[in-house]
Scaffold this motif. Structure first.
Motif, PDB file in Angstrom:
ATOM      1  N   TYR A  62       0.843  -1.195   0.000  1.00  5.66           N
ATOM      2  CA  TYR A  62       0.000   0.000   0.000  1.00  5.66           C
ATOM      3  C   TYR A  62       0.876   1.240   0.000  1.00  5.66           C
TER       4      TYR A  62
ATOM      5  N   CYS B  86       1.079   5.560   0.444  1.00  3.44           N
ATOM      6  CA  CYS B  86       0.474   6.777   0.971  1.00  3.44           C
ATOM      7  C   CYS B  86       0.236   7.739  -0.186  1.00  3.44           C
TER       8      CYS B  86
ATOM      9  N   TYR C 145       4.074   0.877   2.199  1.00  3.87           N
ATOM     10  CA  TYR C 145       4.103  -0.125   3.253  1.00  3.87           C
ATOM     11  C   TYR C 145       4.187  -1.486   2.591  1.00  3.87           C
TER      12      TYR C 145
ATOM     13  N   PHE D 233      -1.349  -5.126   5.796  1.00  3.29           N
ATOM     14  CA  PHE D 233      -1.809  -3.755   5.988  1.00  3.29           C
ATOM     15  C   PHE D 233      -3.123  -3.738   6.775  1.00  3.29           C
ATOM     16  N   GLU D 234      -4.008  -4.669   6.443  1.00  3.36           N
ATOM     17  CA  GLU D 234      -5.309  -4.745   7.097  1.00  3.36           C
ATOM     18  C   GLU D 234      -5.175  -5.025   8.595  1.00  3.36           C
TER      19      GLU D 234
ATOM     20  N   ASP E 110      -5.935   0.434  13.759  1.00  2.00           N
ATOM     21  CA  ASP E 110      -6.751   1.455  13.101  1.00  2.00           C
ATOM     22  C   ASP E 110      -6.163   2.853  13.260  1.00  2.00           C
TER      23      ASP E 110
ATOM     24  N   TRP F 156      -2.971   3.521  13.276  1.00  4.27           N
ATOM     25  CA  TRP F 156      -1.638   3.565  12.687  1.00  4.27           C
ATOM     26  C   TRP F 156      -1.558   4.749  11.726  1.00  4.27           C
TER      27      TRP F 156
ATOM     28  N   CYS G 169       1.102   6.986   8.838  1.00  8.19           N
ATOM     29  CA  CYS G 169       2.259   6.911   7.951  1.00  8.19           C
ATOM     30  C   CYS G 169       3.500   7.383   8.710  1.00  8.19           C
TER      31      CYS G 169
ATOM     32  N   SER H  43      -3.300   9.147   8.054  1.00  8.37           N
ATOM     33  CA  SER H  43      -3.966   7.936   8.529  1.00  8.37           C
ATOM     34  C   SER H  43      -3.959   6.833   7.468  1.00  8.37           C
ATOM     35  N   LYS H  44      -4.350   5.638   7.891  1.00 10.79           N
ATOM     36  CA  LYS H  44      -4.454   4.501   6.966  1.00 10.79           C
ATOM     37  C   LYS H  44      -5.400   4.796   5.810  1.00 10.79           C
TER      38      LYS H  44
ATOM     39  N   PHE I 179      -4.054   5.673   2.313  1.00 12.57           N
ATOM     40  CA  PHE I 179      -3.269   4.689   1.565  1.00 12.57           C
ATOM     41  C   PHE I 179      -4.128   3.999   0.518  1.00 12.57           C
TER      42      PHE I 179
END
Length: 54
Positions: free
Chosen positions: A4, A6, A13, A30-31, A35, A37, A39, A45-46, A49
């Protein structure tokens, strides 16, 4: 496992590598990242991405 990127800074990632310095073991999808996490490069935020096509 899928990688993934950014959308803001371009950080990728890669689950094969994980982020050992941040306590994310290699092999962590990544999943499965928490929640809240963010960059490690720009702090986004996730949600910022997107999945890379291999």
């Amino acid at each position: 496992m899928k990688r993934y990127q950014c959308a803001v800074c371009g950080f990728v990632y890669d689950p094969a590598l994980g982020l050992p310095d941040e306590g994310i073991a290699p092999g962590t999808a990544f999943e499965d990242l928490p929640d809240d996490w963010i960059c490690p490069e720009c702090g986004m935020s996730k949600a910022e991405f997107f999945e890379l096509e291999d």
